[in-house]
Design a protein around this motif. Structure first.
Motif, short mmCIF file in Angstrom:
data_model
loop_
_atom_site.label_atom_id
_atom_site.label_comp_id
_atom_site.label_asym_id
_atom_site.label_seq_id
_atom_site.Cartn_x
_atom_site.Cartn_y
_atom_site.Cartn_z
N LEU A 1 0.94 -1.17 0.15
CA LEU A 1 0.00 0.02 0.06
C LEU A 1 0.77 1.29 0.18
CD1 LEU A 1 -2.89 -1.18 2.47
CD2 LEU A 1 -2.87 -0.66 -0.05
N LYS A 2 1.72 1.38 1.02
CA LYS A 2 2.51 2.35 1.02
C LYS A 2 3.59 2.41 -0.11
CE LYS A 2 4.36 3.78 5.14
NZ LYS A 2 4.84 3.66 6.28
N GLY A 3 3.89 1.28 -0.70
CA GLY A 3 4.75 1.12 -1.69
C GLY A 3 4.21 1.83 -2.87
N ASN B 1 5.77 5.26 -2.78
CA ASN B 1 7.03 4.48 -3.17
C ASN B 1 8.02 4.60 -1.81
OD1 ASN B 1 9.14 3.66 -4.63
ND2 ASN B 1 9.99 5.64 -5.11
N CYS B 2 7.19 3.90 -0.72
CA CYS B 2 7.89 3.66 0.44
C CYS B 2 9.01 2.69 0.43
CB CYS B 2 6.70 2.99 1.24
SG CYS B 2 7.59 2.43 2.93
N GLN B 3 10.11 3.19 1.16
CA GLN B 3 11.47 2.37 0.85
C GLN B 3 11.49 1.46 2.06
OE1 GLN B 3 13.55 2.73 -1.65
NE2 GLN B 3 11.54 3.80 -2.60
N MET B 4 10.66 1.52 2.99
CA MET B 4 10.69 0.61 4.20
C MET B 4 11.73 0.88 5.10
SD MET B 4 7.83 -1.13 3.57
CE MET B 4 7.93 -2.63 5.00
N CYS B 5 11.93 2.05 5.55
CA CYS B 5 12.77 2.80 6.50
C CYS B 5 12.52 2.39 7.74
CB CYS B 5 13.23 4.00 6.29
SG CYS B 5 11.81 5.31 7.19
N GLY B 6 11.21 1.86 7.87
CA GLY B 6 10.68 1.38 9.27
C GLY B 6 10.58 2.44 10.48
N GLN B 7 10.66 3.78 9.89
CA GLN B 7 10.46 4.84 11.05
C GLN B 7 9.69 5.81 10.35
OE1 GLN B 7 14.76 5.78 12.31
NE2 GLN B 7 14.71 4.00 10.83
N CYS B 8 8.36 5.63 10.07
CA CYS B 8 7.80 6.76 9.06
C CYS B 8 7.55 7.98 9.55
CB CYS B 8 6.39 5.99 9.13
SG CYS B 8 5.73 6.61 7.36
N ILE B 9 7.74 9.08 9.02
CA ILE B 9 7.32 10.27 9.27
C ILE B 9 6.55 10.95 8.11
CG2 ILE B 9 9.62 10.52 10.67
CD1 ILE B 9 10.95 11.99 8.28
N THR C 1 4.86 13.22 2.02
CA THR C 1 5.75 12.89 0.91
C THR C 1 6.84 11.98 1.56
OG1 THR C 1 4.95 15.02 -0.16
CG2 THR C 1 7.03 13.72 -1.06
N CYS C 2 7.29 11.11 1.07
CA CYS C 2 8.24 10.05 1.75
C CYS C 2 9.67 10.54 1.41
CB CYS C 2 8.25 8.75 1.08
SG CYS C 2 9.68 7.76 1.87
N PRO C 3 10.48 10.94 2.56
CA PRO C 3 11.61 11.56 2.55
C PRO C 3 12.72 10.61 1.95
CG PRO C 3 11.18 11.22 4.72
CD PRO C 3 9.75 10.82 4.02
S1 SF4 Z 1 9.26 7.37 5.82
FE1 SF4 Z 1 7.64 6.23 5.73
S2 SF4 Z 1 6.87 5.96 3.73
FE2 SF4 Z 1 9.36 6.81 3.71
S3 SF4 Z 1 10.37 4.83 3.68
FE3 SF4 Z 1 10.04 5.33 5.77
S4 SF4 Z 1 8.35 4.18 6.22
FE4 SF4 Z 1 8.34 4.19 4.24
#
Ligand code: SF4
Lengths: 174, 359
Positions: free
Chosen positions: A61-63, A67-75, A82-84
């Motif tokens: 979904l977030k992908g 284009n979520c990169q799965m950083c695991g600490q969503c902000i 907008t995904c940083p």
């Molecule tokens: S900030 Fe959120 S959307 Fe972006 S890579 Fe991290 S988890 Fe995914």
């Protein structure tokens, strides 16, 4: 031939959605309310499956949407939905100095700068508009690939290195 | 203006705090392992500025490291600004480097994101960007003020730094830039060096906002300037150097000038910009950059009426050094470079006492 960077991927429909961040704010809050209740229950039944389901659904979904990169600490809600991590320099605190005069990325010239979009979108947000001013701590690279919902519920996403936390505490006291 | 207590007592910090209009200049790190090449450039710059920036792989091209240049500069008694970029090193390396730099006597640190690897001559390299510039600033401040590493481990002697950051008032999103500056100040920036300014009205707009936010009271802002070498160089910079904004009227002014006089016109534009920038409230100095044109930098600073600078306390008896360095004979210069290079091969401890006395 320059291969297309993963940061530049954008799915059909997703841009429209992100340009209407008020909806996303609401979806975020609803999802949060739901996940915070549902995940512990699921975990009690089958922890491995619960985690698997969270990771996969987040990836899908977030992908699609961010284009979520799965950083695991969503902000996301602090950065104008907008995904940083779509910034090729992985900046979490705002744009670099290389943004092109047309507002495009220094590294990927045909992609609008993530932070130009983040700023514009945050301006039309109602709840989290000012969170873009928050100083974001260094990324915890060990969370890469984890579900950000799970790390949020378990509190791993806001754990900062000891030194950072000390400095932040003093900053608050000051 | 008062930006808190004295942080490192570096010469740059003292000049800024005294309210004098400061001048810093950028040293182009050589593609060489010879200290001579650093000193040759430094010699020209040191007499016209208060501190010398040693670039950290500028434009993502590999040159002598900022750390190496700073070590050489500091040993010779020059005031150096260590540039630390996030592109090439992760947080472990950066913290180690900061300690090393402080131990060598570097007192000014400029934290920046850094140009992307794709801008340079080795675009196949891995981009690191483990920290971003704001996190880097806060980490450096944490090491200084809390005396700990990120892990929380205590430092026996914390480093003393005067912390700087960069800002680009000329790149989008223009209305966010002042707020981003505010974020950098919150993260620990005590001085700011901006990207090249060729568009004074845009800078004025930026500064107006900065003053509204009260930031000019909290941070010393040095505006980046530099002479354009030619019309072609101007177009190259505009199109190829990340983050440089040159408005069309400046490009046209260069284009209209006959080829032979373009370098002169470039310097004239630069001097004019310095004079206009000086008038803006809240601007504490200028940062002069010009790739491989140290002489032009010196000339521009002189013509803008910014001399004499506080001369370096000479490590050696150099005849008639003060204030008129630009007229020094080539023999004297050669001699000093030779002395400096000889010094570079001495063990550092031999210089420590002299350095303490110097500042
Ligand atoms: S900030 Fe959120 S959307 Fe972006 S890579 Fe991290 S988890 Fe995914």
């Amino acid at each position: 031939m320059v291969a297309r960077m993963k940061e530049a991927r954008r799915m059909p429909g997703a841009e429209w959605l992100k340009n209407h961040p008020r909806w996303l704010e609401r979806i975020y809050l609803w999802t949060k309310r739901f996940v915070v209740r549902a995940y512990p229950l699921m975990k009690r039944i089958n922890p491995r499956f619960a985690n698997w389901l969270m990771v996969r659904s987040e990836e899908a979904l977030k992908g699609w949407a961010f284009n979520c990169q799965m950083c695991g600490q969503c902000i996301l809600h602090s950065t104008g939905m907008t995904c940083p991590m779509n910034c090729p320099k992985n900046l979490r605190n705002g744009p670099c100095g290389g943004v092109r005069p047309n507002g495009h990325c220094e590294v990927i010239p045909d992609m609008p700068c993530v932070w130009v979009q983040a700023w514009e979108r945050s301006r039309s947000m109602l709840i989290f508009a000012d969170e873009i001013k928050v100083i974001q701590p260094p990324v915890n690279r060990t969370l890469q690939g984890a579900s950000a919902w799970v790390t949020m519920i378990e509190g791993h996403d806001v754990q900062t290195p000891h030194g950072w936390a000390m400095a932040a505490r003093q900053e608050v006291e000051r | 203006m008062n930006a808190g207590p004295m942080r490192a007592g570096s010469r740059l910090e003292r000049v800024l705090r005294s309210g004098r209009f400061a001048v810093t200049a950028e040293l182009d790190a050589p593609d060489s392992a010879d200290p001579n090449d650093v000193y040759q450039n430094a010699l020209v710059l040191a007499e016209v500025c208060d501190a010398i920036n040693a670039t950290d792989g500028a434009g993502a091209n590999c040159h002598m490291s900022s750390m190496g240049c700073c070590a050489l500069l500091v040993r010779a008694g020059y005031e150096a600004i260590l540039q630390v970029g996030c592109r090439d090193r992760n947080r472990i390396a950066i913290q180690g480097d900061l300690l090393g730099a402080a131990a060598m006597g570097v007192k000014n640190v400029l934290c920046l994101t850094g140009d992307d690897v794709s801008a340079g001559d080795q675009p196949e390299a891995k981009r690191v960007f483990d920290l971003d510039s704001i996190q880097l600033l806060q980490v450096a401040r944490m090491m200084r003020d809390q005396g700990v590493l990120l892990s929380g481990r205590k430092l026996r002697t914390p480093p003393k730094f005067f912390l700087g950051a960069v800002e680009n008032p000329f790149a989008p999103p223009l209305d966010w830039r002042p707020l981003r500056l505010e974020k950098k100040v919150r993260a620990g920036a005590e001085f700011i060096q901006t990207q090249y300014c060729f568009d004074v009205p845009r800078l004025q707009q930026f500064m107006r906002r900065v003053r509204d936010l009260g930031l000019h009271e909290k941070v010393y802002i040095l505006v980046g300037v530099g002479p354009l070498r030619s019309h072609k160089a101007a177009e190259f910079m505009r199109d190829r150097v990340p983050g440089v904004w040159i408005p069309d009227d400046v490009i046209q002014r260069m284009a209209k000038t006959p080829k032979a006089q373009q370098a002169e016109e470039g310097k004239r534009i630069c001097v004019e910009i310095i004079q206009q920038v000086r008038e803006i409230e809240g601007v504490a100095g200028v940062h002069v950059m010009a790739y491989r044109q140290e002489e032009a930098v010196a000339e521009v600073i002189q013509r803008a009426g910014l001399l004499p600078r506080q001369p370096r306390v000479p490590r050696f008896a150099i005849p008639s050094d003060e204030g008129q360095g630009l007229q020094r004979s080539p023999q004297d210069a050669r001699q000093e470079v030779a002395q400096l290079s000889a010094l570079a091969s001495e063990p550092a401890s031999a210089n420590a006492s002299v350095q303490n006395g110097r500042l």
